[in-house]
Design an enzyme around this catalytic site. Sequence first.
Site, PDB file in Angstrom:
ATOM      1  N   ASP A   1      14.374 -13.263   8.941  1.00  0.00           N
ATOM      2  CA  ASP A   1      15.348 -14.240   9.425  1.00  0.00           C
ATOM      3  C   ASP A   1      14.707 -15.632   9.496  1.00  0.00           C
ATOM      4  O   ASP A   1      14.319 -16.145   8.470  1.00  0.00           O
ATOM      5  CB  ASP A   1      15.944 -13.800  10.772  1.00  0.00           C
ATOM      6  CG  ASP A   1      16.650 -12.433  10.639  1.00  0.00           C
ATOM      7  OD1 ASP A   1      17.069 -12.100   9.503  1.00  0.00           O
ATOM      8  OD2 ASP A   1      16.761 -11.712  11.637  1.00  0.00           O
TER       9      ASP A   1
ATOM     10  N   GLY B   1       0.818  -1.220   0.000  1.00  0.00           N
ATOM     11  CA  GLY B   1       0.000   0.000   0.000  1.00  0.00           C
ATOM     12  C   GLY B   1       0.849   1.266   0.000  1.00  0.00           C
ATOM     13  O   GLY B   1       2.075   1.208   0.136  1.00  0.00           O
TER      14      GLY B   1
ATOM     15  N   HIS C   1      -1.136 -13.981  -5.134  1.00  0.00           N
ATOM     16  CA  HIS C   1      -2.026 -13.750  -3.992  1.00  0.00           C
ATOM     17  C   HIS C   1      -1.443 -14.300  -2.690  1.00  0.00           C
ATOM     18  O   HIS C   1      -2.056 -14.182  -1.629  1.00  0.00           O
ATOM     19  CB  HIS C   1      -3.365 -14.438  -4.308  1.00  0.00           C
ATOM     20  CG  HIS C   1      -4.546 -13.928  -3.582  1.00  0.00           C
ATOM     21  ND1 HIS C   1      -5.179 -14.654  -2.625  1.00  0.00           N
ATOM     22  CD2 HIS C   1      -5.201 -12.759  -3.661  1.00  0.00           C
ATOM     23  CE1 HIS C   1      -6.201 -13.964  -2.149  1.00  0.00           C
ATOM     24  NE2 HIS C   1      -6.229 -12.809  -2.764  1.00  0.00           N
TER      25      HIS C   1
ATOM     26  N   LYS D   1       0.470 -14.601   0.732  1.00  0.00           N
ATOM     27  CA  LYS D   1       0.782 -13.590   1.748  1.00  0.00           C
ATOM     28  C   LYS D   1       1.779 -14.205   2.724  1.00  0.00           C
ATOM     29  O   LYS D   1       1.397 -15.000   3.589  1.00  0.00           O
ATOM     30  CB  LYS D   1      -0.486 -13.165   2.516  1.00  0.00           C
ATOM     31  CG  LYS D   1      -1.676 -12.820   1.648  1.00  0.00           C
ATOM     32  CD  LYS D   1      -1.532 -11.460   1.006  1.00  0.00           C
ATOM     33  CE  LYS D   1      -2.513 -11.196  -0.119  1.00  0.00           C
ATOM     34  NZ  LYS D   1      -3.790 -11.831  -0.080  1.00  0.00           N
TER      35      LYS D   1
ATOM     36  N   GLY E   1      -0.007   4.174   1.895  1.00  0.00           N
ATOM     37  CA  GLY E   1      -0.356   5.086   2.989  1.00  0.00           C
ATOM     38  C   GLY E   1       0.824   5.332   3.929  1.00  0.00           C
ATOM     39  O   GLY E   1       1.930   4.844   3.708  1.00  0.00           O
TER      40      GLY E   1
HETATM   41  C1  LIG Z   1      -6.118  -7.482  -0.682  1.00  0.00           C
HETATM   42  O1  LIG Z   1      -6.102  -8.816  -1.040  1.00  0.00           O
HETATM   43  C2  LIG Z   1      -7.349  -9.381  -1.304  1.00  0.00           C
HETATM   44  C3  LIG Z   1      -7.209 -10.805  -1.470  1.00  0.00           C
HETATM   45  O2  LIG Z   1      -6.519 -11.364  -0.392  1.00  0.00           O
HETATM   46  C4  LIG Z   1      -7.928  -8.738  -2.500  1.00  0.00           C
HETATM   47  O3  LIG Z   1      -9.099  -9.399  -2.942  1.00  0.00           O
HETATM   48  C5  LIG Z   1      -8.231  -7.335  -2.116  1.00  0.00           C
HETATM   49  O4  LIG Z   1      -8.691  -6.613  -3.227  1.00  0.00           O
HETATM   50  C6  LIG Z   1      -7.019  -6.625  -1.544  1.00  0.00           C
HETATM   51  N1  LIG Z   1      -7.479  -5.541  -0.734  1.00  0.00           N
HETATM   52  C7  LIG Z   1      -7.549  -4.299  -1.149  1.00  0.00           C
HETATM   53  C8  LIG Z   1      -7.959  -3.295  -0.161  1.00  0.00           C
HETATM   54  O5  LIG Z   1      -7.233  -3.994  -2.272  1.00  0.00           O
HETATM   55  C1  LIG Z   2       2.307   8.695  -2.493  1.00  0.00           C
HETATM   56  O1  LIG Z   2       2.096   8.120  -1.230  1.00  0.00           O
HETATM   57  C2  LIG Z   2       3.025   8.539  -0.242  1.00  0.00           C
HETATM   58  C3  LIG Z   2       2.757   7.767   1.000  1.00  0.00           C
HETATM   59  O2  LIG Z   2       1.515   8.058   1.502  1.00  0.00           O
HETATM   60  C4  LIG Z   2       2.878  10.025  -0.007  1.00  0.00           C
HETATM   61  O3  LIG Z   2       3.821  10.426   0.948  1.00  0.00           O
HETATM   62  C5  LIG Z   2       3.109  10.723  -1.303  1.00  0.00           C
HETATM   63  O4  LIG Z   2       2.875  12.095  -1.130  1.00  0.00           O
HETATM   64  C6  LIG Z   2       2.188  10.174  -2.389  1.00  0.00           C
HETATM   65  N1  LIG Z   2       2.575  10.759  -3.657  1.00  0.00           N
HETATM   66  C7  LIG Z   2       1.691  11.226  -4.517  1.00  0.00           C
HETATM   67  C8  LIG Z   2       2.254  11.762  -5.802  1.00  0.00           C
HETATM   68  O5  LIG Z   2       0.502  11.264  -4.287  1.00  0.00           O
END
Ligand SMILES: *[C@@H]1O[C@H](CO)[C@@H](O)[C@H](O)[C@H]1NC(C)=O
Ligand SMILES: *[C@@H]1O[C@H](CO)[C@@H](O)[C@H](O)[C@H]1NC(C)=O
Length: 481
Positions: free
Chosen positions: A178, A86, A171, A173, A88
Amino acid sequence: MLRKFFSIALDATVSLPVQAESVLYPCPFTRKETLQFSWLPSFAPCFPVRAENITILTEPGQFYDALLKKCGEAKERVTFASLYFGTGQLEENLVHTLLDNQHVRNGTTKINILLDYTRGSRYKNNSRVILKPLLQQNERNCNVSLYHTPILRGLKRLVPDRWNELFGLQHMKLYIFDDTLLVSGANLSNDYFTNRQDRYYMIKDRDLADFYNGLVKQVQRFSLRLDKNDKLQLNRTWSQLPYADSLQDFVSNAGDLVDGYLGQCKNEQNSYKREGYDTWIFPLVQMGQLGVRQDALVTERLLADAPSGANLCIATGYFNLTSTYMETLVNKCRADCKLLMAHPNANGFQGASFPSGGIPDAYSLIARRFKLMSESLGQSERFTMREYLREGWTYHGKGLWYYSPDQELPNLTLIGSPNFGERSVKRDLETQLAIVTENSRLREEMDEECKKLYKLGLPANVERTIPLWVYPMVFFFRGFF
Ligand SMILES: *[C@@H]1O[C@H](CO)[C@@H](O)[C@H](O)[C@H]1NC(C)=O
Ligand SMILES: *[C@@H]1O[C@H](CO)[C@@H](O)[C@H](O)[C@H]1NC(C)=O
Ligand SMILES: *[C@@H]1O[C@H](CO)[C@@H](O)[C@H](O)[C@H]1NC(C)=O
Ligand SMILES: *[C@@H]1O[C@H](CO)[C@@H](O)[C@H](O)[C@H]1NC(C)=O
Ligand SMILES: *[C@@H]1O[C@H](CO)[C@@H](O)[C@H](O)[C@H]1NC(C)=O
Ligand SMILES: *[C@@H]1O[C@H](CO)[C@@H](O)[C@H](O)[C@H]1NC(C)=O
Ligand SMILES: *[C@@H]1O[C@H](CO)[C@@H](O)[C@H](O)[C@H]1NC(C)=O
Ligand SMILES: CC(=O)N[C@H]1CO[C@H](CO)[C@@H](O)[C@@H]1O
């Protein structure tokens, strides 16, 4: 129209590699009076461990804290396999923690990250962007690979990004630090660290961590390698593009690679028996696209063999069991089955725009059909369905807890990425662990974990009104849930 489009790509006839003859290995369990589960070592490598080395986490916050702590401490290796990474703040913290780790800074720690190409490349600010600093700091000790499904070919330019996921994903996970393996169904992404319920087992065992580290490396070989300038290239030991060269060759070479690896690990692990352990872990791998079907075979057999008086708790974020699992449950399995799925309000797609917004209803419709099917065969007494609902949370937990007849506690659980659906079996790269234990503390903890989830399950309302347009959607896209 769209459906036809997809069928063309999916039906592309590919003959899959044949599975090697199965060899019978000795039963590793100490309680020999029962043959229950003694067939498992013939299907998968067996890793004997001690229950004390397994920790069950139950909250997303614990999962995140564990990841963060391990990222800061890892000395020799960090290996991740996930759908995507992700973008975030929480995800960024993970990357920064890795970057600040002394052993990473001086190049001692080897980092390997395997993500899905489509999901990892979607949107401007994607996994590739967030991982770039890691590659920039130390490209020599860090390999980031993106698995590109071989089924997604020339068509890919014609369909929008989101639909590309229907063709199959990386898919699995797995989070390895270590000698510790953290296995889950959770992506490395914000919701999964805060208010999206999943399952997480942390296992300290060198051999098991090595096994999965090796598996990820195998997949990295036929995935695309990302460099610090966001360019993709083939692994130096691989010569076929997953989306352009012969599909048949790609599938059979990649399938052989994984099959060979699993077979070799099985022989090494299972041909002798080790004493003094109370828990046995069987890693199950499923890569339907590449002809690897270990997980589906084991899951089917577990369900089919379950005797009258046993209790199975089967959880899945998305309820659409494959027709084989469904038939096995209804016709062969004799156990009582408690199914847990997301309530429509706890489905990750609730409130999404058309047509994804119809997905929660589609699952309700599928659950209703399952109920009708079990009723028509006079088996409905054995099944109860519950829908997980927690204010402000979504539900993504999956797996199975196996309670043998007359037992208050489970002695087997399945934990990992598969959803028991068609996609998991046929298209995605998936893995889960079958954990068998004789240890009473671990059995209690597995039971507590299960009860904690089911406590938030309301009796499923399969009679809820479903918008009419969802019916044709389920019909047309039923192979894709
Ligand atoms: C994270 O993974 C799942 C499957 O494990 C997927 O279907 C889902 O779209 C993903 N979650 C998000 C928030 O994208
Ligand atoms: C991309 O995500 C990072 C982490 O949240 C953030 O710091 C950054 O500003 C984002 N960049 C763009 C271009 O949105
Ligand atoms: C890297 O740093 C760690 C922690 O300071 C140290 O233990 C290790 O010996 C160093 N390794 C190298 C190759 O410098
Ligand atoms: C990354 O891949 C290269 C080339 O295949 C290999 O030599 C190197 O050992 C790998 N690095 C890690 C951290 O695994
Ligand atoms: C369990 O963990 C201990 C230390 O926490 C470690 O020494 C031991 O090797 C582990 N046992 C197994 C079977 O991995
Ligand atoms: C290339 O494949 C080898 C063998 O599977 C693996 O060890 C290595 O890490 C891969 N290299 C990259 C850059 O992914
Ligand atoms: C699981 O429980 C059943 C019922 O007590 C028992 O017969 C079986 O041996 C147990 N299996 C293991 C692996 O402990
Ligand atoms: C009950 C139901 O509609 N299940 C569907 C889920 O997906 C499978 C696999 O494609 C379909 O065959 C089922 O009909």
